[in-house]
Design a protein around this motif. Structure first.
Motif, PDB file in Angstrom:
ATOM      1  N   VAL A 127      -2.895  10.228 -25.655  1.00  0.00           N
ATOM      2  CA  VAL A 127      -3.749   8.974 -25.234  1.00  0.00           C
ATOM      3  C   VAL A 127      -3.676   9.130 -23.766  1.00  0.00           C
ATOM      4  O   VAL A 127      -2.532   9.144 -23.188  1.00  0.00           O
ATOM      5  CB  VAL A 127      -3.419   7.620 -25.781  1.00  0.00           C
ATOM      6  N   PHE A 128      -4.723   9.312 -22.879  1.00  0.00           N
ATOM      7  CA  PHE A 128      -4.786   9.170 -21.559  1.00  0.00           C
ATOM      8  C   PHE A 128      -5.631   8.180 -20.849  1.00  0.00           C
ATOM      9  O   PHE A 128      -6.296   7.728 -21.281  1.00  0.00           O
ATOM     10  CB  PHE A 128      -5.464  10.509 -21.031  1.00  0.00           C
ATOM     11  N   THR A 129      -4.889   7.660 -19.924  1.00  0.00           N
ATOM     12  CA  THR A 129      -5.419   6.689 -19.002  1.00  0.00           C
ATOM     13  C   THR A 129      -5.883   7.071 -17.601  1.00  0.00           C
ATOM     14  O   THR A 129      -4.774   7.499 -16.997  1.00  0.00           O
ATOM     15  CB  THR A 129      -4.696   5.383 -18.786  1.00  0.00           C
ATOM     16  N   ILE A 130      -6.988   7.118 -17.258  1.00  0.00           N
ATOM     17  CA  ILE A 130      -7.262   7.837 -15.997  1.00  0.00           C
ATOM     18  C   ILE A 130      -8.236   6.656 -15.307  1.00  0.00           C
ATOM     19  O   ILE A 130      -8.892   6.097 -15.457  1.00  0.00           O
ATOM     20  CB  ILE A 130      -8.256   8.934 -16.238  1.00  0.00           C
ATOM     21  N   SER A 131      -7.806   6.749 -13.761  1.00  0.00           N
ATOM     22  CA  SER A 131      -8.082   5.982 -12.650  1.00  0.00           C
ATOM     23  C   SER A 131      -9.108   6.636 -11.962  1.00  0.00           C
ATOM     24  O   SER A 131      -8.738   7.942 -11.445  1.00  0.00           O
ATOM     25  CB  SER A 131      -7.116   5.210 -11.988  1.00  0.00           C
ATOM     26  N   VAL A 132     -10.171   6.108 -11.403  1.00  0.00           N
ATOM     27  CA  VAL A 132     -11.179   6.610 -10.354  1.00  0.00           C
ATOM     28  C   VAL A 132     -11.073   5.847  -9.127  1.00  0.00           C
ATOM     29  O   VAL A 132     -11.322   4.490  -9.561  1.00  0.00           O
ATOM     30  CB  VAL A 132     -12.462   7.009 -10.809  1.00  0.00           C
ATOM     31  N   GLN A 133     -11.292   6.299  -8.161  1.00  0.00           N
ATOM     32  CA  GLN A 133     -11.145   5.338  -6.872  1.00  0.00           C
ATOM     33  C   GLN A 133     -11.979   5.835  -6.134  1.00  0.00           C
ATOM     34  O   GLN A 133     -12.219   7.087  -5.712  1.00  0.00           O
ATOM     35  CB  GLN A 133      -9.678   5.059  -6.102  1.00  0.00           C
ATOM     36  N   LEU A 134     -12.744   5.021  -4.972  1.00  0.00           N
ATOM     37  CA  LEU A 134     -13.707   5.405  -3.939  1.00  0.00           C
ATOM     38  C   LEU A 134     -12.984   5.014  -2.537  1.00  0.00           C
ATOM     39  O   LEU A 134     -12.437   4.228  -2.777  1.00  0.00           O
ATOM     40  CB  LEU A 134     -14.986   4.597  -4.022  1.00  0.00           C
ATOM     41  N   GLU A 135     -13.451   5.649  -1.652  1.00  0.00           N
ATOM     42  CA  GLU A 135     -12.887   5.369  -0.444  1.00  0.00           C
ATOM     43  C   GLU A 135     -13.262   4.010  -0.080  1.00  0.00           C
ATOM     44  O   GLU A 135     -12.515   3.346   0.829  1.00  0.00           O
ATOM     45  CB  GLU A 135     -13.589   6.506   0.493  1.00  0.00           C
ATOM     46  N   ASN A 136     -14.049   3.236  -0.663  1.00  0.00           N
ATOM     47  CA  ASN A 136     -14.639   1.993  -0.328  1.00  0.00           C
ATOM     48  C   ASN A 136     -13.968   0.902  -0.526  1.00  0.00           C
ATOM     49  O   ASN A 136     -13.792  -0.223  -0.727  1.00  0.00           O
ATOM     50  CB  ASN A 136     -16.103   1.560  -0.477  1.00  0.00           C
ATOM     51  N   GLY A 137     -12.514   1.346  -1.565  1.00  0.00           N
ATOM     52  CA  GLY A 137     -11.698   0.568  -1.981  1.00  0.00           C
ATOM     53  C   GLY A 137     -11.978  -0.056  -3.646  1.00  0.00           C
ATOM     54  O   GLY A 137     -11.055  -0.481  -4.314  1.00  0.00           O
ATOM     55  N   MET A 138     -13.236   0.738  -4.203  1.00  0.00           N
ATOM     56  CA  MET A 138     -13.388   0.294  -5.451  1.00  0.00           C
ATOM     57  C   MET A 138     -12.811   1.049  -6.456  1.00  0.00           C
ATOM     58  O   MET A 138     -12.396   2.340  -6.137  1.00  0.00           O
ATOM     59  CB  MET A 138     -14.946   0.460  -5.645  1.00  0.00           C
ATOM     60  N   ALA A 139     -12.374   0.597  -7.614  1.00  0.00           N
ATOM     61  CA  ALA A 139     -11.717   1.485  -8.588  1.00  0.00           C
ATOM     62  C   ALA A 139     -12.042   0.992  -9.990  1.00  0.00           C
ATOM     63  O   ALA A 139     -12.401   0.025 -10.231  1.00  0.00           O
ATOM     64  CB  ALA A 139      -9.981   1.329  -8.494  1.00  0.00           C
ATOM     65  N   ALA A 140     -11.913   1.898 -10.877  1.00  0.00           N
ATOM     66  CA  ALA A 140     -11.850   1.632 -12.030  1.00  0.00           C
ATOM     67  C   ALA A 140     -11.285   2.606 -13.289  1.00  0.00           C
ATOM     68  O   ALA A 140     -10.731   3.832 -12.577  1.00  0.00           O
ATOM     69  CB  ALA A 140     -13.466   1.792 -12.665  1.00  0.00           C
ATOM     70  N   GLU A 141     -10.817   2.289 -14.383  1.00  0.00           N
ATOM     71  CA  GLU A 141     -10.040   3.088 -15.228  1.00  0.00           C
ATOM     72  C   GLU A 141     -10.582   3.199 -16.590  1.00  0.00           C
ATOM     73  O   GLU A 141     -11.395   2.058 -17.127  1.00  0.00           O
ATOM     74  CB  GLU A 141      -8.639   2.704 -15.095  1.00  0.00           C
ATOM     75  N   ALA A 142     -10.310   4.116 -17.334  1.00  0.00           N
ATOM     76  CA  ALA A 142     -10.698   4.243 -18.837  1.00  0.00           C
ATOM     77  C   ALA A 142      -9.671   5.030 -19.487  1.00  0.00           C
ATOM     78  O   ALA A 142      -8.760   5.469 -19.216  1.00  0.00           O
ATOM     79  CB  ALA A 142     -12.041   4.724 -18.985  1.00  0.00           C
TER      80      ALA A 142
END
Length: 227
Positions: free
Chosen positions: A189-204
């Motif tokens: 089971v993988f938990t991945i985070s994605v980040q943008l340069e503007n500071g926003m982040a989300a994960e799934a």
């Protein structure tokens, strides 16, 4: 060649009785069980991928006669990728009929997405070689069912859409990082985070690294679209 009970049961689920049952035996034989006298399913997988592609391309053209190539391409990719093939394989319990070496069997090979997807393509090729294109096409359309009709109007890859969103705002490409990996080796089971340069982040989280990245990108798109 005598067909084992599990292969007879698989024939029933496929809706096709093989006149050359050795083709089905080969289609469900993983490379971990191959030998000089027993061929594995890799060559059939290669052929089945092409048969599936032609059937899905025709089905999409027939379903939406006004769609552009740009709309059709992502829909096509969604229908033929390994995840879709593995989903169909699970629905017909193809894993129960797979012929695996001991190591693959012990590591949960009957449930592995890659093995199931490959075997599904090989089975398609086996039906094609056994009975021709029309029979293979009918089986594929039956097994894929409503997927052709329900594939998203724009099945565009969320990662691509997020990258294009960032580029349009002169931001660097999104960064993907693995936050956590859990579960046994045969069912990670993988938990991945994605980040943008503007500071926003989300994960799934998902049992596929690729799917987790896609889901994280989709979550991020939902957030940026709010703003």
């Amino acid at each position: 060649m005598k067909v084992a009970n599990e292969l007879k049961a698989l024939e029933a689920r496929l809706g096709h009785s093989f006149s050359r049952p050795e083709l089905l035996v080969r289609a469900v034989t993983h490379s971990s069980m191959s030998s000089p006298t027993r061929q594995d399913n890799q060559r059939l997988e290669f052929l089945g991928d092409r048969v599936l592609g032609l059937v899905m391309a025709e089905a999409l053209l027939e379903h939406d006669k006004s769609a552009s190539e740009g709309q059709l391409a992502p829909r096509f990719n969604a229908l033929v990728r390994k995840e879709a093939c593995a989903d169909v394989a699970r629905e017909i319990d193809l894993g129960a009929a797979l012929k695996l070496g001991r190591s693959e069997m012990m590591s949960g090979g009957r449930r592995k997405q890659a093995l199931l997807g490959d075997a599904m393509e090989a089975v398609i090729a086996a039906v094609y070689r056994d009975a021709g294109f029309d029979v293979a096409r009918a089986m594929i359309l039956r097994l894929w069912g409503s997927r052709v009709q329900s594939v998203e109007a724009d099945a565009r890859d969320p990662k691509t859409s997020l990258q294009e969103w960032a580029q349009a705002r002169k931001l660097p490409p999104p960064r993907y990082e693995m936050v956590k990996r859990s579960g046994p080796d045969h069912a990670p089971v993988f938990t991945i985070s994605v980040q943008l340069e503007n500071g926003m982040a989300a994960e799934a989280t998902d049992n596929s690294k690729r799917k987790a990245e896609q889901a994280a990108a989709k979550a991020m798109l939902a957030e940026v679209e709010k703003g």
